[in-house]
Design an enzyme around this catalytic site. Structure first.
Site, PDB file in Angstrom:
ATOM      1  CD  GLU A 191     -13.001 -29.924  58.318  1.00  0.00           C
ATOM      2  OE1 GLU A 191     -12.950 -30.696  59.269  1.00  0.00           O
ATOM      3  OE2 GLU A 191     -14.067 -29.581  57.773  1.00  0.00           O
ATOM      4  CG  ASP A 205     -14.199 -31.716  62.914  1.00  0.00           C
ATOM      5  OD1 ASP A 205     -13.796 -31.068  61.937  1.00  0.00           O
ATOM      6  OD2 ASP A 205     -14.416 -32.943  62.881  1.00  0.00           O
TER       7      ASP A 205
HETATM    8  P1  C2E Z   1     -15.313 -34.486  59.261  1.00  0.00           P
HETATM    9  O1  C2E Z   1     -14.696 -34.854  60.561  1.00  0.00           O
HETATM   10  O2  C2E Z   1     -15.421 -33.033  58.935  1.00  0.00           O
HETATM   11  O3  C2E Z   1     -14.505 -35.282  58.155  1.00  0.00           O
HETATM   12  C1  C2E Z   1     -14.130 -34.753  56.939  1.00  0.00           C
HETATM   13  C2  C2E Z   1     -15.033 -35.255  55.847  1.00  0.00           C
HETATM   14  O4  C2E Z   1     -14.714 -34.528  54.652  1.00  0.00           O
HETATM   15  C3  C2E Z   1     -14.799 -36.726  55.506  1.00  0.00           C
HETATM   16  O5  C2E Z   1     -16.041 -37.281  55.060  1.00  0.00           O
HETATM   17  C4  C2E Z   1     -13.825 -36.642  54.350  1.00  0.00           C
HETATM   18  O6  C2E Z   1     -13.826 -37.767  53.515  1.00  0.00           O
HETATM   19  C5  C2E Z   1     -14.307 -35.412  53.620  1.00  0.00           C
HETATM   20  N1  C2E Z   1     -13.253 -34.727  52.864  1.00  0.00           N
HETATM   21  C6  C2E Z   1     -11.942 -34.707  53.145  1.00  0.00           C
HETATM   22  N2  C2E Z   1     -11.260 -33.960  52.251  1.00  0.00           N
HETATM   23  C7  C2E Z   1     -12.166 -33.471  51.385  1.00  0.00           C
HETATM   24  C8  C2E Z   1     -12.067 -32.601  50.229  1.00  0.00           C
HETATM   25  O7  C2E Z   1     -11.000 -32.128  49.822  1.00  0.00           O
HETATM   26  N3  C2E Z   1     -13.245 -32.304  49.596  1.00  0.00           N
HETATM   27  C9  C2E Z   1     -14.434 -32.807  50.004  1.00  0.00           C
HETATM   28  N4  C2E Z   1     -15.522 -32.465  49.320  1.00  0.00           N
HETATM   29  N5  C2E Z   1     -14.553 -33.606  51.088  1.00  0.00           N
HETATM   30  C10 C2E Z   1     -13.430 -33.943  51.766  1.00  0.00           C
HETATM   31  P2  C2E Z   1     -16.630 -38.576  55.756  1.00  0.00           P
HETATM   32  O8  C2E Z   1     -15.559 -39.585  55.920  1.00  0.00           O
HETATM   33  O9  C2E Z   1     -17.848 -38.931  54.968  1.00  0.00           O
HETATM   34  O10 C2E Z   1     -17.047 -38.097  57.199  1.00  0.00           O
HETATM   35  C11 C2E Z   1     -18.146 -37.270  57.416  1.00  0.00           C
HETATM   36  C12 C2E Z   1     -18.281 -36.901  58.863  1.00  0.00           C
HETATM   37  O11 C2E Z   1     -18.634 -38.043  59.655  1.00  0.00           O
HETATM   38  C13 C2E Z   1     -16.979 -36.424  59.479  1.00  0.00           C
HETATM   39  O12 C2E Z   1     -16.791 -35.097  59.150  1.00  0.00           O
HETATM   40  C14 C2E Z   1     -17.238 -36.661  60.962  1.00  0.00           C
HETATM   41  O13 C2E Z   1     -17.983 -35.582  61.503  1.00  0.00           O
HETATM   42  C15 C2E Z   1     -18.101 -37.891  60.964  1.00  0.00           C
HETATM   43  N6  C2E Z   1     -17.262 -39.039  61.299  1.00  0.00           N
HETATM   44  C16 C2E Z   1     -16.493 -39.782  60.484  1.00  0.00           C
HETATM   45  N7  C2E Z   1     -15.879 -40.754  61.160  1.00  0.00           N
HETATM   46  C17 C2E Z   1     -16.247 -40.626  62.460  1.00  0.00           C
HETATM   47  C18 C2E Z   1     -15.930 -41.341  63.673  1.00  0.00           C
HETATM   48  O14 C2E Z   1     -15.152 -42.300  63.701  1.00  0.00           O
HETATM   49  N8  C2E Z   1     -16.520 -40.914  64.825  1.00  0.00           N
HETATM   50  C19 C2E Z   1     -17.359 -39.843  64.844  1.00  0.00           C
HETATM   51  N9  C2E Z   1     -17.890 -39.476  66.012  1.00  0.00           N
HETATM   52  N10 C2E Z   1     -17.671 -39.150  63.733  1.00  0.00           N
HETATM   53  C20 C2E Z   1     -17.117 -39.536  62.546  1.00  0.00           C
HETATM   54 CA    CA Z   2     -14.728 -31.283  59.813  1.00  0.00          CA
HETATM   55 CA    CA Z   3     -13.156 -34.438  61.872  1.00  0.00          CA
END
Ligand code: C2E
Ligand code: CA
Ligand code: CA
Length: 480
Positions: free
Chosen positions: A428, A371
């Site tokens: 992404e 990732d």
């Molecule tokens: P990530 O794995 O890189 O997840 C992608 C993040 O980018 C998600 O934010 C998602 O909502 C956002 N995103 C998706 N498409 C777009 C887009 O087109 N534009 C923009 N600006 N953003 C987009 P989220 O949900 O706030 O998650 C943030 C980070 O938190 C994730 O990055 C991941 O590293 C972590 N995370 C989330 N859920 C889990 C989980 O269940 N376990 C673990 N260990 N980490 C998690």
């Molecule tokens: Ca990511």
């Molecule tokens: Ca991810």
């Protein structure tokens, strides 16, 4: 032998043989040349206090000096404590070996001392962490300028016989008496500023300020609430699809954690993730989320995968990993439908252990993605030694692509390298058709982002799949 270069991106270039120091003599000369002439005047004291490798004063002497500096600070003046950390040093060590790593440290020390001159005291606190003390400061800009010059000094790549290592330096400063009156408080706050710099302004110097103080308190509050939280009921997941770029077919849904705290309201993973990792809450949390995600995925069509994020902590703890694997292996869906997303942090911490963890996850039939690729230290030279299935290029690149031809070249190179290594390549954060078209032309085969869908609630998934099918978009299936 292919190379890419970009700001913040760790880049390694090498032929087949790594640089080695030809004789220990060269090495000793290199070390000797770093010794400050002034310190030589007191050889005994030097031997007692300098770090043996770099010739810089060590941690003990750093705190001794800080003690003095605080004691003799003139009213109205400030003492700035800086903590420096090399971004991308660990993989240099891993990829090129310790001899090259040591040479980088020696070279950095020399560059730092040269820039600091008599303006600041430089010490090596341990590993790739250095300390700075700037005394009698009356103007903050003086410190920032010095900090930036020091960061600039490492930007010039380090060239060895067959290798070039590019690293950068981030610095966090804290001022006496504003940020704290004791050595410990100052160090703690400089360290927080450094952490903040690494997250948000990698390769730059920043000074601890009010906002950081609020954040430090904020994350303490988040931690308190997280400790009392009923994870089972307060934590939930939303799901964002990953699509095949060419056809738009859904390949997988990525589970993203959400916390609805009775005390704090909705808290995003950006806020509670780091706190959960620093405390040990991440372990039960990952297990609870994985069970929930598997249950949700059992309602989806067979061909659709579940992408699940693991934290570096999950991967690095053999006990935690064993439990994760047990849950995945005995869950309601075939483990071959699970794709675990891991981040570079784990690889950097302990490459061998991370490699074993990946193998263990794969042994039950799951696949593994890397990732946020490109944000940390990875070069593909390093990544090709891992049994990965997919690489997810971080969304910051997509954003930058629009304005920066360099970012475009970097993305193009990352995609073609990933494809050459037979990894699926996911981009992404795709938000526009133009971005998608460009990325497809670079050979990227999978995409994710608001263009396709925002993260969906569990009960929105089947309707989403149906709606796409009725629009004539291919039914969900797995990429061959
Ligand atoms: P990530 O794995 O890189 O997840 C992608 C993040 O980018 C998600 O934010 C998602 O909502 C956002 N995103 C998706 N498409 C777009 C887009 O087109 N534009 C923009 N600006 N953003 C987009 P989220 O949900 O706030 O998650 C943030 C980070 O938190 C994730 O990055 C991941 O590293 C972590 N995370 C989330 N859920 C889990 C989980 O269940 N376990 C673990 N260990 N980490 C998690
Ligand atoms: Ca990511
Ligand atoms: Ca991810």
């Amino acid at each position: 032998p292919m190379i890419i270069g970009a700001a913040g991106l760790f880049v390694v270039m090498f032929g087949t043989i790594f640089a080695v120091i030809r004789s220990s003599r060269d090495f000793l000369e290199l070390v000797a040349s770093q010794v400050d002439a002034q310190q030589l005047s007191d050889e005994n004291s030097r031997l007692a206090h300098v770090g043996s490798l770099t010739g810089l004063p060590n941690r003990r002497r750093f705190f001794g000096r800080l003690h003095q500096a605080i004691a003799r600070n003139a009213p109205g003046a400030r003492v700035y404590v800086g903590i420096l950390d090399l971004d991308g040093f660990k993989p240099v060590n891993d990829v090129f070996g310790h001899v090259v790593g040591d040479r980088v440290l020696v070279e950095c020390s020399a560059r730092f001392s040269q820039v600091a001159g008599d303006k600041a005291f430089v010490a090596r606190l341990g590993g790739d962490e250095f300390g700075l003390i700037v005394e009698n400061v009356r103007d903050e800009d003086f410190v920032l300028t010095l900090g930036h010059q020091i960061c600039e000094a490492t930007r010039e790549p380090f060239a060895f016989d067959d290798a070039i290592a590019a690293i950068s330096t981030s610095i966090g400063f804290a001022a006496f008496p504003d940020a704290g009156e004791t050595q410990r408080r100052l160090y703690e706050r400089a360290d927080f500023a450094l952490y903040f710099a690494k997250q948000n302004h990698r390769g730059r110097a920043i000074i601890f300020c009010e906002e950081h103080e609020r954040r430090m308190k904020g994350s303490a509050l988040v931690e308190q609430c997280l400790r009392r939280a009923d994870l089972e009921t307060e934590m939930s997941l939303v799901y964002q699809p990953l699509h095949e770029a060419e056809t738009g077919a859904i390949v997988s849904f990525e589970a993203l954690a959400r916390w609805n705290s009775p005390d704090l309201g909705e808290v995003g993973p950006g806020e509670f993730g780091a706190v959960a990792e620093r405390s040990d809450i991440i372990y039960p949390l990952s297990r609870i989320l994985l069970r929930k995600a598997l249950k949700a995925a059992s309602q989806w069509p067979e061909g659709v995968q579940l992408s699940f994020n693991l934290s570096a902590r999950d991967l690095m703890s053999p006990a935690a990993l064993t439990q994760i694997i047990a849950i995945a292996a005995s869950g309601p869906i075939a483990p071959s439908r699970i794709d675990f997303e891991i981040t570079e942090t784990a690889l950097i911490t302990d490459f061998e252990r991370a490699r074993k963890a990946i193998l263990a996850l794969k042994s039950i039939g799951a696949s593994v993605s890397l990732d946020d690729f490109g944000t940390g230290y990875s070069s593909l030279n390093y990544v090709h030694r891992l049994p990965l299935d997919r690489i997810k290029i971080d969304r910051s690149f997509v954003r930058e692509m629009e304005t920066s031809p360099l970012a475009r070249d970097v993305v193009k190179t990352m995609i073609s390298m990933a494809r050459n290594l037979n990894f699926d390549c996911v981009i992404e954060g795709v938000e526009t058709q133009e971005q998608l078209a460009l990325l497809k032309s670079f050979g990227c085969n999978m995409a994710q982002g608001y263009l396709f869908s925002r993260p969906l609630a569990e009960n929105e998934i089947l309707p989403f799949i149906d709606a796409r099918e009725s629009l004539g978009l291919p039914a969900a299936r797995r990429i061959a």
